[in-house]
Design a protein around this motif. Structure first.
Motif, PDB file in Angstrom:
ATOM      1  N   LEU A  77       0.964  -1.342   0.006  1.00  0.00           N
ATOM      2  CA  LEU A  77       0.038  -0.049  -0.038  1.00  0.00           C
ATOM      3  C   LEU A  77       0.905   1.324   0.059  1.00  0.00           C
ATOM      4  N   LEU A  78       0.549   2.149  -0.704  1.00  0.00           N
ATOM      5  CA  LEU A  78       1.332   3.522  -0.944  1.00  0.00           C
ATOM      6  C   LEU A  78       0.792   4.472   0.049  1.00  0.00           C
ATOM      7  N   GLY A  79      -0.348   4.356   0.471  1.00  0.00           N
ATOM      8  CA  GLY A  79      -1.022   5.471   1.225  1.00  0.00           C
ATOM      9  C   GLY A  79      -1.442   6.702   0.417  1.00  0.00           C
ATOM     10  N   VAL A  80      -2.349   7.488   0.768  1.00  0.00           N
ATOM     11  CA  VAL A  80      -3.039   8.436  -0.072  1.00  0.00           C
ATOM     12  C   VAL A  80      -1.940   9.578  -0.667  1.00  0.00           C
ATOM     13  N   PRO A  81      -1.146   9.913   0.200  1.00  0.00           N
ATOM     14  CA  PRO A  81      -0.013  10.886  -0.380  1.00  0.00           C
ATOM     15  C   PRO A  81       0.829  10.036  -1.336  1.00  0.00           C
ATOM     16  N   GLY A  82       1.159   8.843  -1.151  1.00  0.00           N
ATOM     17  CA  GLY A  82       1.983   8.150  -2.408  1.00  0.00           C
ATOM     18  C   GLY A  82       1.429   7.900  -3.567  1.00  0.00           C
ATOM     19  N   LEU A  83       0.023   7.823  -3.575  1.00  0.00           N
ATOM     20  CA  LEU A  83      -0.897   7.697  -4.812  1.00  0.00           C
ATOM     21  C   LEU A  83      -0.840   8.988  -5.448  1.00  0.00           C
ATOM     22  N   ILE A  84      -1.165   9.991  -4.628  1.00  0.00           N
ATOM     23  CA  ILE A  84      -1.243  11.265  -5.221  1.00  0.00           C
ATOM     24  C   ILE A  84      -0.004  11.700  -5.962  1.00  0.00           C
ATOM     25  N   HIS A  85       1.150  11.287  -5.389  1.00  0.00           N
ATOM     26  CA  HIS A  85       2.383  11.430  -6.171  1.00  0.00           C
ATOM     27  C   HIS A  85       2.663  10.783  -7.174  1.00  0.00           C
ATOM     28  N   ALA A  86       2.122   9.622  -7.047  1.00  0.00           N
ATOM     29  CA  ALA A  86       2.447   8.559  -8.427  1.00  0.00           C
ATOM     30  C   ALA A  86       1.453   9.216  -9.375  1.00  0.00           C
ATOM     31  N   TYR A  87       0.424   9.374  -9.196  1.00  0.00           N
ATOM     32  CA  TYR A  87      -0.480   9.637 -10.383  1.00  0.00           C
ATOM     33  C   TYR A  87      -0.417  10.936 -11.031  1.00  0.00           C
ATOM     34  N   LYS A  88       0.360  11.981 -10.223  1.00  0.00           N
ATOM     35  CA  LYS A  88       0.789  13.373 -10.495  1.00  0.00           C
ATOM     36  C   LYS A  88       2.036  13.105 -11.360  1.00  0.00           C
ATOM     37  N   THR A  89       2.879  12.281 -10.893  1.00  0.00           N
ATOM     38  CA  THR A  89       4.177  12.068 -11.786  1.00  0.00           C
ATOM     39  C   THR A  89       3.966  11.437 -13.051  1.00  0.00           C
ATOM     40  N   VAL A  90       3.192  10.328 -13.255  1.00  0.00           N
ATOM     41  CA  VAL A  90       3.020   9.772 -14.484  1.00  0.00           C
ATOM     42  C   VAL A  90       2.272  10.532 -15.477  1.00  0.00           C
ATOM     43  N   THR A  91       1.285  11.103 -14.976  1.00  0.00           N
ATOM     44  CA  THR A  91       0.382  12.059 -15.832  1.00  0.00           C
ATOM     45  C   THR A  91       1.521  13.144 -16.398  1.00  0.00           C
ATOM     46  N   ALA A  92       2.127  14.027 -15.524  1.00  0.00           N
ATOM     47  CA  ALA A  92       2.985  14.997 -16.158  1.00  0.00           C
ATOM     48  C   ALA A  92       4.144  14.443 -16.991  1.00  0.00           C
ATOM     49  N   ALA A  93       4.564  13.197 -16.735  1.00  0.00           N
ATOM     50  CA  ALA A  93       5.411  12.563 -17.886  1.00  0.00           C
ATOM     51  C   ALA A  93       4.844  12.168 -19.002  1.00  0.00           C
ATOM     52  N   ALA A  94       3.558  11.960 -19.195  1.00  0.00           N
ATOM     53  CA  ALA A  94       2.762  11.612 -20.348  1.00  0.00           C
ATOM     54  C   ALA A  94       2.393  12.533 -21.162  1.00  0.00           C
TER      55      ALA A  94
END
Length: 202
Positions: free
Chosen positions: A108-125
């Motif tokens: 589990l990444l936790g909410v902060p970890g998930l927010i970071h992951a989704y933000k990071t991959v979206t920005a990269a795409a």
């Protein structure tokens, strides 16, 4: 208030990947025209990644940006769709869909970890493709006698108006889309011609 004549969108589809604690986040970005196209992209993506735990997405449509949606697809509320939409807005683009497929890695990444992951991959795409400026267009209905059709079509060509639909009878009807920056001058030309009736579509 200054008139806006163009908007920014993506030149081509793009994708990116981000990994965290075994989870893989695959980000996909597309330029889109309408909700039907969005549904088609999402359906194909879900079929291609049917083993993935989540397929979260966000989109924004229209020059004014008033049409948008963010979907967490089972992730904790606000941890996926909103961060994706936030990156679309940070890039100042519209007519864009970004979907992120997550393959769960067991931790589990936790909410902060998930927010970071989704933000990071979206920005990269989004950053993986060029941004382009598109003309904001106004749709018009042109009506003229068949004898004046060639002049109507010549007017379209001169003012970069794209013919979307046409009904060529004795009285012809053309639905066209003209760049907003050319509208005022183009209408002035029509008024001088006096052989083509015009109506602005909402």
């Amino acid at each position: 208030m200054k008139e806006v004549y163009q908007y920014t969108t993506l030149a081509t589809p793009a994708q990116a990947e981000f990994k965290d604690k075994g989870s893989r986040f695959l980000g996909f970005a597309w330029p889109v025209q309408d909700e039907a196209e969005i549904r088609q992209h999402l359906q194909i993506l879900r079929e291609q990644h049917h083993k993935a735990r989540h397929c979260c997405y966000a989109w924004r449509l229209g020059v004014d940006g008033n049409r948008f949606r963010a979907n967490d697809d089972g992730e904790p509320a606000g941890s996926a769709g909103r961060p994706i939409l936030g990156q679309i807005d940070s890039a100042a683009v519209t007519d864009v869909l970004v979907a992120v497929v997550r393959y769960f890695g067991g931790t589990l990444l936790g909410v902060p970890g998930l927010i970071h992951a989704y933000k990071t991959v979206t920005a990269a795409a989004i950053d993986a493709t060029e941004k382009i400026q598109q003309d904001i267009c106004q749709q018009l209905q042109l009506h003229c006698e068949y004898a004046h059709l060639s002049e109507a079509l010549r007017w379209c060509k001169q003012h970069q108006a794209q013919v979307l639909k046409q009904d060529l009878q004795q009285n012809c009807s053309l639905q066209v889309c003209i760049p907003l920056r050319r509208l005022e001058n183009a209408l002035a030309v029509l008024r001088k011609l006096r052989i083509i009736d015009v109506k602005l579509d909402n």
